[in-house]
Motif scaffolding. Sequence first.
Motif, mmCIF file in Angstrom:
data_model
loop_
_atom_site.group_PDB
_atom_site.id
_atom_site.type_symbol
_atom_site.label_atom_id
_atom_site.label_comp_id
_atom_site.label_asym_id
_atom_site.label_seq_id
_atom_site.Cartn_x
_atom_site.Cartn_y
_atom_site.Cartn_z
ATOM 1 N N GLY A 68 0.799 -1.212 0.000
ATOM 2 C CA GLY A 68 0.000 0.000 0.000
ATOM 3 C C GLY A 68 0.833 1.263 0.000
ATOM 4 N N ALA A 69 2.075 1.158 -0.383
ATOM 5 C CA ALA A 69 2.966 2.323 -0.446
ATOM 6 C C ALA A 69 3.377 2.528 -1.902
ATOM 7 C CB ALA A 69 4.190 2.109 0.421
ATOM 8 N N ARG A 70 3.490 3.770 -2.285
ATOM 9 C CA ARG A 70 3.903 4.095 -3.655
ATOM 10 C C ARG A 70 5.359 4.550 -3.646
ATOM 11 N NH1 ARG A 70 1.906 5.562 -8.598
ATOM 12 N NH2 ARG A 70 2.980 7.264 -9.633
ATOM 13 N N VAL A 71 6.167 3.939 -4.491
ATOM 14 C CA VAL A 71 7.558 4.353 -4.625
ATOM 15 C C VAL A 71 7.593 5.603 -5.486
ATOM 16 C CG1 VAL A 71 9.826 3.748 -5.528
ATOM 17 C CG2 VAL A 71 8.473 2.037 -4.328
ATOM 18 N N LEU A 72 8.119 6.673 -4.918
ATOM 19 C CA LEU A 72 8.227 7.935 -5.641
ATOM 20 C C LEU A 72 9.543 8.052 -6.391
ATOM 21 C CD1 LEU A 72 6.832 10.232 -2.805
ATOM 22 C CD2 LEU A 72 5.582 9.288 -4.758
ATOM 23 N N VAL A 82 20.178 2.062 -3.328
ATOM 24 C CA VAL A 82 20.401 1.904 -1.889
ATOM 25 C C VAL A 82 19.141 2.147 -1.064
ATOM 26 C CG1 VAL A 82 22.857 2.439 -2.006
ATOM 27 C CG2 VAL A 82 21.203 4.293 -1.668
ATOM 28 N N GLY A 83 18.032 2.447 -1.715
ATOM 29 C CA GLY A 83 16.789 2.679 -0.993
ATOM 30 C C GLY A 83 15.752 3.304 -1.893
ATOM 31 N N VAL A 84 14.661 3.711 -1.273
ATOM 32 C CA VAL A 84 13.576 4.331 -2.018
ATOM 33 C C VAL A 84 12.972 5.468 -1.204
ATOM 34 C CG1 VAL A 84 12.943 2.278 -3.368
ATOM 35 C CG2 VAL A 84 11.922 2.632 -1.121
ATOM 36 N N ARG A 85 12.337 6.379 -1.907
ATOM 37 C CA ARG A 85 11.493 7.393 -1.272
ATOM 38 C C ARG A 85 10.074 6.932 -1.521
ATOM 39 N NH1 ARG A 85 9.290 12.526 -2.516
ATOM 40 N NH2 ARG A 85 10.092 12.412 -4.639
ATOM 41 N N VAL A 86 9.299 6.757 -0.443
ATOM 42 C CA VAL A 86 7.961 6.175 -0.545
ATOM 43 C C VAL A 86 6.902 7.091 0.035
ATOM 44 C CG1 VAL A 86 8.797 3.794 -0.453
ATOM 45 C CG2 VAL A 86 8.157 4.946 1.648
ATOM 46 N N LYS A 87 5.681 6.862 -0.424
ATOM 47 C CA LYS A 87 4.512 7.554 0.104
ATOM 48 C C LYS A 87 3.520 6.478 0.517
ATOM 49 C CE LYS A 87 1.451 10.982 0.587
ATOM 50 N NZ LYS A 87 0.695 10.591 1.743
ATOM 51 N N GLY A 97 16.063 3.274 3.423
ATOM 52 C CA GLY A 97 17.321 2.727 2.927
ATOM 53 C C GLY A 97 17.352 1.219 3.110
ATOM 54 N N GLN A 98 17.915 0.506 2.135
ATOM 55 C CA GLN A 98 17.946 -0.954 2.178
ATOM 56 C C GLN A 98 19.235 -1.481 1.582
ATOM 57 O OE1 GLN A 98 15.512 -2.666 3.711
ATOM 58 N NE2 GLN A 98 14.497 -0.725 4.098
ATOM 59 N N LYS A 99 19.629 -2.693 2.010
ATOM 60 C CA LYS A 99 20.764 -3.372 1.397
ATOM 61 C C LYS A 99 20.405 -3.852 -0.003
ATOM 62 C CE LYS A 99 22.673 -5.193 5.681
ATOM 63 N NZ LYS A 99 22.936 -6.426 6.449
ATOM 64 N N VAL A 100 19.149 -4.279 -0.167
ATOM 65 C CA VAL A 100 18.678 -4.802 -1.445
ATOM 66 C C VAL A 100 17.377 -4.092 -1.794
ATOM 67 C CG1 VAL A 100 17.860 -6.840 -2.687
ATOM 68 C CG2 VAL A 100 19.700 -7.065 -1.018
ATOM 69 N N VAL A 101 17.269 -3.622 -3.024
ATOM 70 C CA VAL A 101 16.042 -3.000 -3.518
ATOM 71 C C VAL A 101 15.514 -3.884 -4.645
ATOM 72 C CG1 VAL A 101 15.028 -0.981 -4.630
ATOM 73 C CG2 VAL A 101 16.842 -0.684 -2.921
ATOM 74 N N VAL A 102 14.273 -4.346 -4.506
ATOM 75 C CA VAL A 102 13.650 -5.209 -5.502
ATOM 76 C C VAL A 102 12.562 -4.423 -6.214
ATOM 77 C CG1 VAL A 102 12.302 -7.320 -5.865
ATOM 78 C CG2 VAL A 102 14.122 -7.278 -4.138
ATOM 79 N N ASP A 103 12.619 -4.401 -7.523
ATOM 80 C CA ASP A 103 11.584 -3.737 -8.319
ATOM 81 C C ASP A 103 10.519 -4.770 -8.658
ATOM 82 O OD1 ASP A 103 9.997 -2.420 -10.123
ATOM 83 O OD2 ASP A 103 11.640 -1.680 -11.350
ATOM 84 N N ALA A 104 9.375 -4.672 -7.991
ATOM 85 C CA ALA A 104 8.256 -5.577 -8.250
ATOM 86 C C ALA A 104 7.130 -4.812 -8.942
ATOM 87 C CB ALA A 104 7.787 -6.212 -6.949
ATOM 88 N N SER A 105 7.494 -3.817 -9.727
ATOM 89 C CA SER A 105 6.500 -2.950 -10.351
ATOM 90 C C SER A 105 5.966 -3.503 -11.670
ATOM 91 C CB SER A 105 7.079 -1.554 -10.570
ATOM 92 O OG SER A 105 8.188 -1.603 -11.442
ATOM 93 N N GLY A 106 6.446 -4.644 -12.095
ATOM 94 C CA GLY A 106 5.969 -5.218 -13.349
ATOM 95 C C GLY A 106 6.484 -4.437 -14.537
#
Length: 123
Positions: A68-72, A82-87, A97-106
């Motif tokens: 339920g969060a949107r990656v901005l 190294v991370g994402v800005r989310v809403k 911030g994360q060690k691993v960022v996974v793009d599950a956006s299709g």
Amino acid sequence: MLAKMQKSHFVKKYSVQFINQRGSLSEPFYFVDHKPHESSQTWQVRRSEFDHMNLMNAKEHGVKVHEGARVLEVLFEGKKAVGVRVKPETGRSGRCGQKVVVDASGQSTTLLDDWACANGTRF
């Protein structure tokens, strides 16, 4: 996931066949003939169910999931995500911030688009 897939209701598939541009079928390619292992099969899955199984499996293995969060924006240090800005659905946007960022956006490929922009690459 192998044990979960083996217990699932999805149809098991043990081989594949290919069709060339003239419509001719190839000989069946049996996975076990090339890699004799209990995982030498595949399944016909309903994508939404399989994605949910993967999400639950990740949570079971300690992955922190934000639904339920949107990656901005994907945050980079050089070429590394190294991370994402989310809403979140409720509340203010923030950085994660994360060690691993996974793009599950299709097909919307948020990570690839942001990486290309950050590195001056066009696709």
